[in-house]
Design a protein around this motif. Structure first.
Motif, PDB file in Angstrom:
ATOM      1  N   ARG A   1       0.838  -1.184   0.000  1.00 34.22           N
ATOM      2  CA  ARG A   1       0.000   0.000   0.000  1.00 34.22           C
ATOM      3  C   ARG A   1       0.876   1.239   0.000  1.00 34.22           C
ATOM      4  O   ARG A   1       1.808   1.367   0.785  1.00 34.22           O
ATOM      5  CB  ARG A   1      -0.909   0.021   1.237  1.00 34.22           C
TER       6      ARG A   1
ATOM      7  N   GLN B   1       0.391   4.717   0.911  1.00 32.36           N
ATOM      8  CA  GLN B   1      -0.570   5.588   1.572  1.00 32.36           C
ATOM      9  C   GLN B   1       0.113   6.300   2.735  1.00 32.36           C
ATOM     10  O   GLN B   1       0.968   5.727   3.411  1.00 32.36           O
ATOM     11  CB  GLN B   1      -1.759   4.763   2.069  1.00 32.36           C
TER      12      GLN B   1
ATOM     13  N   GLY C   1      -1.177  12.592  -4.718  1.00 36.24           N
ATOM     14  CA  GLY C   1      -2.244  11.607  -4.588  1.00 36.24           C
ATOM     15  C   GLY C   1      -3.557  12.304  -4.323  1.00 36.24           C
ATOM     16  O   GLY C   1      -3.748  13.460  -4.698  1.00 36.24           O
ATOM     17  N   GLN C   2      -4.472  11.594  -3.664  1.00 37.25           N
ATOM     18  CA  GLN C   2      -5.755  12.196  -3.335  1.00 37.25           C
ATOM     19  C   GLN C   2      -6.260  11.612  -2.020  1.00 37.25           C
ATOM     20  O   GLN C   2      -5.911  10.495  -1.630  1.00 37.25           O
ATOM     21  CB  GLN C   2      -6.779  11.980  -4.450  1.00 37.25           C
TER      22      GLN C   2
ATOM     23  N   THR D   1      -8.498   9.847   0.594  1.00 32.85           N
ATOM     24  CA  THR D   1      -9.415   8.705   0.494  1.00 32.85           C
ATOM     25  C   THR D   1     -10.240   8.501   1.748  1.00 32.85           C
ATOM     26  O   THR D   1     -11.324   7.917   1.678  1.00 32.85           O
ATOM     27  CB  THR D   1      -8.619   7.419   0.200  1.00 32.85           C
TER      28      THR D   1
ATOM     29  N   LEU E   1      -4.014   8.523  -0.569  1.00 37.21           N
ATOM     30  CA  LEU E   1      -3.560   7.431  -1.426  1.00 37.21           C
ATOM     31  C   LEU E   1      -2.637   8.007  -2.482  1.00 37.21           C
ATOM     32  O   LEU E   1      -3.018   8.890  -3.252  1.00 37.21           O
ATOM     33  CB  LEU E   1      -4.758   6.748  -2.083  1.00 37.21           C
TER      34      LEU E   1
ATOM     35  N   ILE F   1      -0.274   8.286  -5.846  1.00 36.56           N
ATOM     36  CA  ILE F   1      -0.569   7.915  -7.231  1.00 36.56           C
ATOM     37  C   ILE F   1       0.184   6.664  -7.655  1.00 36.56           C
ATOM     38  O   ILE F   1      -0.138   6.063  -8.690  1.00 36.56           O
ATOM     39  CB  ILE F   1      -0.235   9.078  -8.192  1.00 36.56           C
ATOM     40  N   THR F   2       1.184   6.237  -6.881  1.00 36.96           N
ATOM     41  CA  THR F   2       1.936   5.030  -7.234  1.00 36.96           C
ATOM     42  C   THR F   2       1.316   3.781  -6.637  1.00 36.96           C
ATOM     43  O   THR F   2       1.828   2.676  -6.876  1.00 36.96           O
ATOM     44  CB  THR F   2       3.387   5.158  -6.746  1.00 36.96           C
ATOM     45  N   ASP F   3       0.247   3.903  -5.841  1.00 35.50           N
ATOM     46  CA  ASP F   3      -0.409   2.724  -5.300  1.00 35.50           C
ATOM     47  C   ASP F   3      -1.002   1.902  -6.440  1.00 35.50           C
ATOM     48  O   ASP F   3      -1.517   2.445  -7.431  1.00 35.50           O
ATOM     49  CB  ASP F   3      -1.520   3.142  -4.328  1.00 35.50           C
TER      50      ASP F   3
ATOM     51  N   HIS G   1      -4.465   2.732  -7.669  1.00 39.92           N
ATOM     52  CA  HIS G   1      -4.770   4.098  -8.097  1.00 39.92           C
ATOM     53  C   HIS G   1      -4.629   4.227  -9.617  1.00 39.92           C
ATOM     54  O   HIS G   1      -3.697   3.704 -10.233  1.00 39.92           O
ATOM     55  CB  HIS G   1      -3.826   5.086  -7.416  1.00 39.92           C
TER      56      HIS G   1
ATOM     57  N   LEU H   1      -4.973   7.329 -12.699  1.00 41.45           N
ATOM     58  CA  LEU H   1      -5.021   8.785 -12.865  1.00 41.45           C
ATOM     59  C   LEU H   1      -5.093   9.132 -14.351  1.00 41.45           C
ATOM     60  O   LEU H   1      -4.205   8.749 -15.125  1.00 41.45           O
ATOM     61  CB  LEU H   1      -3.761   9.409 -12.250  1.00 41.45           C
TER      62      LEU H   1
ATOM     63  N   GLY I   1      -0.724   3.034 -10.918  1.00 34.69           N
ATOM     64  CA  GLY I   1       0.341   2.821  -9.949  1.00 34.69           C
ATOM     65  C   GLY I   1       0.902   1.423 -10.065  1.00 34.69           C
ATOM     66  O   GLY I   1       0.191   0.462 -10.388  1.00 34.69           O
TER      67      GLY I   1
END
Length: 300
Positions: A132, A134, A159-160, A162, A172, A174-176, A179, A181, A196
């Motif tokens: 994860r 995060q 990220g954004q 959550t 979270l 953006i590399t998860d 995710h 985008l 991600g």
């Protein structure tokens, strides 16, 4: 026998003669310096006697100075050691403050560039699960944070949001691996999805045809599609493009522009107030329903 008991000049006479001789010698020495050479010779002869006479005092003073100097040096050394430790600790604090100041200045400069309402938040925890990507920030619902809110650093998209609590929020990255985008190539506007990979600084661009106009060094920015992120924010830079014959899609790997592995502060961006966003979505949905109703009434 007569010579033995012969008396000389009286003591008074001798005293007068000695006084006159002394006065005469002082006058001669003061006016003509005739006795300077004699005085110098006598001082040379008397120096060893004077040195031997003062030697015990000199030795005692030297020993005392040595003991005092050692104690003072030990005390000064201890004081300097403590002062050095304090100064080194302060220096570390100053270096940390300087680095934090540089990061904050970078964030503020970034906020002026994006031109939206922003809020600076600090990362207080990182997800320990290796699968994860995060982080936890120290701003929450009480600060007006909302789910889906874009998060940036001084360089690009991070990220954004959550999950929200009153005092913190989960972001979270953006590399998860979960995710996705919407992005576009800044050079030619080619649109695609950046997924991600689970690695802290890698993104994957699937489903790009082999003949797609994309190359190493292309800057990827948010496209604004989907409504999650506003358009125009930097995301990543293409570092690898592999086109294998017989395969319908190229393998494209990008490196994130944001330093996700060492960020300390992030920017929470408002491009549109969440209530206004919900209201605008409802208005659009209402408009679409009215158009469908009108079309159904016009149909025979």
């Amino acid at each position: 026998m007569k010579l033995i008991f012969t008396q000389g000049a009286s003591i008074t006479t001798r005293l007068v003669v000695a006084a006159l001789m002394s006065i005469s010698l002082m006058v001669l020495d003061h006016r003509y310096n005739h006795l300077e050479s004699l005085r110098s010779a006598l001082s040379v002869l008397l120096y060893p006697v004077q040195y031997l006479a003062s030697l015990p005092l000199l030795l005692s003073e030297s020993a005392s100075d040595a003991i005092i100097s050692r104690n003072e040096l030990e005390e000064q050394r201890e004081n300097l050691h403590q002062e050095n430790l304090q100064l080194r600790a302060r220096l570390q604090k100053f270096e940390a403050l300087e680095a934090e100041n540089m990061r904050l200045r970078g964030l503020l400069d970034s906020s002026f560039k994006v031109g939206d309402r922003v809020l600076i938040a600090e990362i207080i925890a990182v997800e320990q699960d290796p699968f994860r990507q995060q982080v936890l920030i120290n701003k929450g619902k009480n600060s007006g944070i909302f789910e889906g809110q874009p998060v940036l650093d001084a360089n690009a998209v991070v990220g954004q949001v959550t999950h929200i609590t009153p005092f913190n929020a989960s972001v979270l990255l953006i590399t998860d691996a979960a995710h996705a985008l919407p992005i576009q190539v800044n050079r030619n506007g080619l649109r695609t999805i950046a997924l991600g990979t689970g690695l802290i600084n890698r993104l994957e661009l699937p489903h790009l045809p082999n003949n797609a106009d994309i190359q190493v060094g292309d800057l990827l920015i948010t496209s604004g599609l989907g409504g999650g992120f506003p358009s125009g924010y930097p995301v990543a830079e293409v570092i690898e493009v592999r086109r294998e014959p017989g395969q319908p899609f190229a393998s494209v790997i990008a490196q994130t522009t944001a330093h996700l592995d060492r960020i300390r502060e992030v920017l929470l961006v408002w491009t549109l107030d969440p209530d206004s966003a919900i209201e605008s979505q409802q208005q659009r949905a209402s408009a679409d329903d009215q158009e469908e109703t009108a079309e159904s009434e016009e149909a025979p």
